[in-house]
Design an enzyme around this catalytic site. Structure first.
Site, short mmCIF file in Angstrom:
data_model
loop_
_atom_site.label_atom_id
_atom_site.label_comp_id
_atom_site.label_asym_id
_atom_site.label_seq_id
_atom_site.Cartn_x
_atom_site.Cartn_y
_atom_site.Cartn_z
N ASP A 260 -13.41 2.50 0.72
CA ASP A 260 -14.23 2.50 1.95
C ASP A 260 -13.45 1.90 3.12
OD1 ASP A 260 -16.43 3.41 0.50
OD2 ASP A 260 -17.17 1.39 0.10
N ARG B 119 0.84 -1.21 0.00
CA ARG B 119 0.00 0.00 0.00
C ARG B 119 0.87 1.26 0.00
NH1 ARG B 119 -4.15 -2.17 4.73
NH2 ARG B 119 -5.46 -3.47 3.39
N GLU C 262 -5.95 -3.94 -2.66
CA GLU C 262 -5.14 -3.59 -1.49
C GLU C 262 -5.98 -2.85 -0.45
OE1 GLU C 262 -1.85 -4.15 -0.97
OE2 GLU C 262 -1.02 -4.61 -2.94
#
Ligand code: TGC
Ligand code: FAD
Length: 392
Positions: free
Chosen positions: A375, A251, A371
Site C-alpha cells: 500500500d 528496495r 521495506e
C-alpha cells in the site's frame, strides 16, 4: 528438496545486455546457491533456523555490499550487478537475500554514505567478508509505515550519548555484531548511530512463530540507557532522508530479488508441467496450465525489463525513490501471484518441501510487507504522479 535444476527464464534475451563480468558473477552466485543453499534451505526453513554457515560464502561471493569501493574492502561493482546478485540469492530463498541486503544496503551503505573515515575503515572491510554482521533498526512497535513518528532517542552525556527505546521486526538482529540504529538526537532530529553487541543495556530478543522468512533470523533491539560513544554517531545526515536513502538501495535490491523468487516458481512449474502425466498427457499440454505459464512468463519479462532499466538509471544516479518504489511493488506482486499459481500447478506436491514454491510463497508475504508495504509503495507512486500526499 528435489535436485536444483533451475534455468533462468530470459524470454526477451536480456542477457545480451549484460557484460561478460556480470555474467561471470551471476554464474558464480548461481553455482553457490545451487551448491550451498538449495540443498539445505528447506530444512532450515522448516526448523526456523538461520544457516549461519553460509555467511562466509556470501562474503566470498561479494554479496555483502557489492557497490562498496575496493578501498573499504568491497568489490566496487555497479548497481546492475548488485541487482543480478540479489536476484540469484532470492531465487534460492528470500531470507538469504534479506541477510545480504540488510548487510549491504542497510548497514554498509549508511556507514559508507553518512559515516566518518574512521567508521568506514573500522567496519566496512569486516562487514564485506561477513566477519562482522550488522542489522538496521528503523521500525518501532508503534511506528512501522510511519517511521517519522519514532520515539527511540539519545541524550548528550559528555563523551558519549545515552540511548533509550526499542525497535522491532529487525532482520539479522539475533546474531548481529552491530546495529545501525535510527533515533532522535537531543535536537529531536532523526540521526543514525552504530550500536555494538556487548554495550551494557543493549539486548536483541529473537522473534518466534513466523510462518514466513523462517530461515532468516528476526528480532527486537532494546536499548535501556545504553552508553554509546560519540564517535559511533553517523555525522553526515540528519532527518528521515537518512534511513530512507538506505531503503532506496535495499528496495532496489528487492525489486530484482523478488522477481528471482517468481522466476524460480515459474521454472519449477514449467518443468513439472512437462513431466507430470494426467489423462495420458503431460499437464503442460492442457490449455488451462498453458494459460498460467504464458501469463507468468509475460509478467516476468515485463518485470525484468523494468528492473533492468531501473538499474541503468541507478547507475547514472537518476533513479528516483518513486521509480524504485514502483519496481519493488511490481516485482513483489508479480512474484507472489506466480508463486500462488505455480503452487496450484503442482497439485498436492506443491504444498510440500520437496519443491521450493510454498517456501517462496510464504517468504513473499514478508517481502511484500517490509521495506514499505504494498500500500505504501502505491501511495508513493500516487503522490509522485499527482503531487498530492494521501498518507496523512
Ligand atoms: P517525506 O517527507 O516523504 O520524506 C522525508 C525526507 O526523506 C526524503 N525521501 C527519501 N530520500 C531517499 N530515499 C527515499 N526513498 C526517500 N523518500 C523520501 C524526502 O525527500 C525528504 O527529504 P527532505 O530533505 O525534504 O527532508 O517523509 P514522510 O514522513 O512523509 O514518509 C513518507 C513514507 C511514508 C513514504 C516513508 O515514511 C516510508 O517509506 N515508509 C515506509 C517505512 C519503511 O519502508 N520501513 C522499512 C523499515 S526497514 C525494513 O523493512 C528492512 S527489511 C530488510 C530485509 O530483511 O530485507
Ligand atoms: P503498519 O504500518 O501498522 O501497517 C498496517 C497496515 O496499514 C498495512 O497494510 C499498511 O499498508 C497499512 N497502512 C499504514 N499506513 C497507511 C496509510 N497511510 N494509508 C493506507 N494504508 C496504510 N524493519 C526494520 O527497521 N529493519 C528490519 O530489518 C526489518 N526487517 C523485517 C523483517 C520482517 C520479516 C518483517 C515482517 C518486517 C521487517 N521490518 C523491518 C519491518 C517492516 O518494515 C514493517 O513491518 C513495515 O514497514 C510495515 O510496518 P508495520 O508492520 O508496523 O505495519
Amino acid at each position: 528438496m528435489a535436485q536444483d535444476l533451475y534455468q533462468h527464464p530470459d524470454y526477451y534475451l536480456l542477457d545480451e545486455f549484460l557484460s561478460d563480468e556480470q555474467k561471470v558473477i551471476r554464474d558464480s552466485v548461481r553455482a553457490f546457491v545451487k551448491k550451498d543453499i538449495s540443498p539445505i534451505i528447506e530444512d532450515y526453513a522448516q526448523r526456523a533456523a538461520f544457516p549461519d554457515q553460509i555467511i562466509k560464502g556470501l562474503g566470498e561471493q561479494g554479496c555483502f555490499g557489492p557497490f562498496v569501493p575496493e578501498e573499504y574492502g568491497g568489490p566496487g561493482l555497479d548497481y546492475m550487478t548488485y541487482g543480478i546478485m540479489m536476484q540469484e540469492l532470492e531465487r534460492g530463498d528470500s531470507g538469504v537475500r534479506s541477510t545480504a541486503s540488510v548487510q549491504g544496503s542497510l548497514v554498509m551503505y549508511p556507514i559508507l554514505t553518512y559515516g566518518t573515515e574512521e567508521q568506514k575503515k573500522k567496519y566496512l572491510p569486516k562487514l564485506a567478508t561477513g566477519e562482522m554482521m550488522g542489522c538496521f533498526g528503523l521500525t518501532e512497535p508503534d511506528f512501522g509505515s510511519n517511521p517519522a513518528g519514532m520515539i527511540t532517542n539519545f541524550t548528550d552525556a559528555g563523551s558519549h550519548v545515552i540511548l533509550n527505546g526499542a525497535k522491532m521486526w529487525i532482520s539479522n538482529a539475533p546474531f548481529a555484531d552491530i546495529a545501525v540504529v535510527w533515533a532522535r538526537n537531543p535536537q529531536g532530529k532523526i540521526q543514525g548511530l552504530i550500536v555494538e553487541r556487548g554495550m551494557e543495556g543493549f539486548t536483541t530478543p529473537e522473534t518466534h512463530n513466523k510462518w514466513s522468512l523462517r530461515a532468516s533470523a528476526t528480532g527486537e533491539l532494546v536499548f535501556d540507557n545504553v552508553k554509546v560513544p560519540k564517535e559511533n554517531i553517523l555525522p553526515n545526515v540528519q532527518g528521515l532522508k537518512g534511513p530512507l536513502g538506505c531503503l532506496s538501495s535495499a528496495r532496489f535490491g528487492i525489486a530484482w530479488g523478488a522477481l528471482g523468487a517468481g522466476m524460480d516458481c515459474y521454472d519449477t512449474a514449467l518443468r513439472y508441467s512437462q513431466e507430470r502425466i494426467q489423462f495420458d498427457k503431460p499437464i503442460g499440454a492442457f490449455q488451462l496450465q498453458q494459460k498460467k505459464l504464458a501469463e507468468m512468463i509475460t509478467e516476468i519479462t515485463k518485470g525484468q525489463l523494468l528492473v533492468w532499466r531501473l538499474a541503468q538509471l541507478r547507475n547514472e544516479g537518476r533513479a528516483t525513490p518513486a521509480q524504485i518504489s514502483m519496481a519493488k511493488r511490481n516485482s513483489c506482486e508479480v512474484a507472489i501471484n506466480i508463486a500462488r499459481e505455480a503452487r496450484q500447478m503442482l497439485g498436492g506436491m506443491g504444498i510440500t518441501g520437496e519443491y521450493s514454491i510454498m517456501r517462496h510463497s510464504m517468504n513473499l508475504e514478508s517481502v511484500i510487507t517490509y521495506e514499505g508495504t504494498h500500500d505504501i509503495h502505491l501511495l508513493i507512486t500516487g503522490q509522485d504522479v499527482t503531487g498530492l500526499s494521501a498518507f496523512k
